[in-house]
Each structure stands twice: as structure tokens, then as C-alpha cells.
Write a protein that holds these residues in place. Sequence first.
Motif, PDB file in Angstrom:
ATOM      1  N   ALA A 139       0.854  -1.193   0.000  1.00 61.34           N
ATOM      2  CA  ALA A 139       0.000   0.000   0.000  1.00 61.34           C
ATOM      3  C   ALA A 139       0.886   1.237   0.000  1.00 61.34           C
ATOM      4  O   ALA A 139       1.909   1.277   0.674  1.00 61.34           O
ATOM      5  CB  ALA A 139      -0.890  -0.002   1.230  1.00 61.34           C
ATOM      6  N   ILE A 140       0.502   2.201  -0.783  1.00 58.47           N
ATOM      7  CA  ILE A 140       1.230   3.462  -0.817  1.00 58.47           C
ATOM      8  C   ILE A 140       0.516   4.430   0.121  1.00 58.47           C
ATOM      9  O   ILE A 140      -0.677   4.689  -0.027  1.00 58.47           O
ATOM     10  CB  ILE A 140       1.281   4.046  -2.242  1.00 58.47           C
ATOM     11  N   ILE A 141       1.255   4.930   1.071  1.00 58.91           N
ATOM     12  CA  ILE A 141       0.690   5.863   2.041  1.00 58.91           C
ATOM     13  C   ILE A 141       1.329   7.224   1.825  1.00 58.91           C
ATOM     14  O   ILE A 141       2.540   7.380   1.947  1.00 58.91           O
ATOM     15  CB  ILE A 141       0.924   5.378   3.481  1.00 58.91           C
ATOM     16  N   LEU A 142       0.496   8.189   1.488  1.00 61.26           N
ATOM     17  CA  LEU A 142       0.981   9.548   1.323  1.00 61.26           C
ATOM     18  C   LEU A 142       0.837  10.262   2.660  1.00 61.26           C
ATOM     19  O   LEU A 142      -0.208  10.226   3.303  1.00 61.26           O
ATOM     20  CB  LEU A 142       0.200  10.285   0.245  1.00 61.26           C
ATOM     21  N   ASP A 143       1.892  10.877   3.058  1.00 62.23           N
ATOM     22  CA  ASP A 143       1.939  11.545   4.357  1.00 62.23           C
ATOM     23  C   ASP A 143       2.555  12.924   4.147  1.00 62.23           C
ATOM     24  O   ASP A 143       3.011  13.255   3.062  1.00 62.23           O
ATOM     25  CB  ASP A 143       2.791  10.708   5.318  1.00 62.23           C
ATOM     26  N   CYS A 144       2.571  13.701   5.181  1.00 66.73           N
ATOM     27  CA  CYS A 144       3.136  15.039   5.101  1.00 66.73           C
ATOM     28  C   CYS A 144       4.272  15.152   6.097  1.00 66.73           C
ATOM     29  O   CYS A 144       4.107  14.876   7.284  1.00 66.73           O
ATOM     30  CB  CYS A 144       2.054  16.067   5.407  1.00 66.73           C
ATOM     31  N   ASN A 145       5.437  15.530   5.596  1.00 65.73           N
ATOM     32  CA  ASN A 145       6.567  15.793   6.462  1.00 65.73           C
ATOM     33  C   ASN A 145       6.381  17.188   7.052  1.00 65.73           C
ATOM     34  O   ASN A 145       6.138  18.148   6.323  1.00 65.73           O
ATOM     35  CB  ASN A 145       7.859  15.710   5.655  1.00 65.73           C
ATOM     36  N   ILE A 146       6.477  17.328   8.342  1.00 65.76           N
ATOM     37  CA  ILE A 146       6.168  18.584   9.021  1.00 65.76           C
ATOM     38  C   ILE A 146       7.101  19.706   8.611  1.00 65.76           C
ATOM     39  O   ILE A 146       6.722  20.863   8.604  1.00 65.76           O
ATOM     40  CB  ILE A 146       6.201  18.377  10.551  1.00 65.76           C
ATOM     41  N   GLY A 147       8.284  19.401   8.242  1.00 67.00           N
ATOM     42  CA  GLY A 147       9.260  20.451   7.948  1.00 67.00           C
ATOM     43  C   GLY A 147      10.002  20.786   9.225  1.00 67.00           C
ATOM     44  O   GLY A 147      10.579  19.914   9.858  1.00 67.00           O
ATOM     45  N   SER A 148       9.966  22.019   9.620  1.00 64.60           N
ATOM     46  CA  SER A 148      10.652  22.451  10.832  1.00 64.60           C
ATOM     47  C   SER A 148       9.834  22.049  12.058  1.00 64.60           C
ATOM     48  O   SER A 148       8.748  22.573  12.289  1.00 64.60           O
ATOM     49  CB  SER A 148      10.840  23.962  10.824  1.00 64.60           C
TER      50      SER A 148
END
Length: 179
Positions: free
Chosen positions: A51-60
Motif C-alpha cells: 500500500a502506498i501511504i501519502l503523508d506530510c513531512n512537518i518540515g521544521s
Amino acid sequence: AAKLPKAHDYWVKYNGQYLFIFLSTCIQIVICAVWLITDPPTPNGHIIERAIILDCNIGSMIAFSLSFLYTVLLTVACFLFAYMGRDLPKNYNEAKFIAFSMMICFVYYILYMTSMVTPNQERYTSSIQTFLTVTSAFSIAIGYFLPKCSIILFIPQNNTMTYFQFCIQDYTKKQNGPN
């Protein structure tokens, strides 16, 4: 207001509530703008068990934490002011509903931060954070507006200026004690 009359007069004279909302909003905008300019969130993809899970990297993480902690600080201030207003007349008092909504937000903040620092739960983190955010928004909306709507729809006789004035006069009489 009764304990600090000079501060209350100054607050009312210079429209302190509008100034506070304006300044707190500007501070939040500056914090978020610095975060988005210096190290913005970026999309991140994982492949877990076909499964491909798209997530968001918070950054700082520092900027995110600062923004989150500022929101928590505003929630704590809101809770404290609502708690101090709990002694107002019963039918004129919304403080208990606001305080209850803020307590739900505190639980949300604790669970949200727990989901942020929990290792090896990448599959469920995004859905948990989304659920918590929606729950927080609904808790504020329902906690604040549901009592108002119930009075408007089911007890319309309590939604008149005469009734409010009677409640305030009755409260004042009880506060002053028997003469």
C-alpha cells in the motif's frame, strides 16, 4: 472585573478584547509564515505492505511546535477566563460550555502530541491526527452552539431581553444578599 476594576476600565475603554484578538492572530500568522518560508511541510510517500501511504513531512519541528504551543497557550487562557466566569447568572452563563469545550481540546492536544511522538505507527498516524482535528473542531462548535440552539428551538421564552434582564436582576439581588 470586580477584583481589578482599573484594569477592567482600561480594557473596556481601549477595546482590549479586539486588540487581544488582533494581536494574537497576528502572532499566529507570523509564526506560521516564518515556518512556511523557512522549512515548509512537504509530501512524503511510504510503501507499507503493498500500500502506498501519502503523508506530510512537518518540515521544521521547532516552528510546528511553537505554533502548536501558542495555540495551546490561547486555549489555556480561554479555559481560565471561562472558568472565572462560571459564577455568572445561570441563564446568562456560557462559561461552563466553553470550559467543557476547552477540556475536550486539552484531551485532543495530549492525544495529538502522543500520536506525533509514537514510533512505528506510520500506518495509523495520519488517520488518528485527522480524527483528532475533526473531533476538536466539533467539540468547540457543539459545546458552544448546541446550548444556544437548544434554547432558541426548545425554550424560546428564555430567549427574550426581558428574561435576560430578569436573570441579571435576580443574580444581582442574590449577590448583594438580603437587605
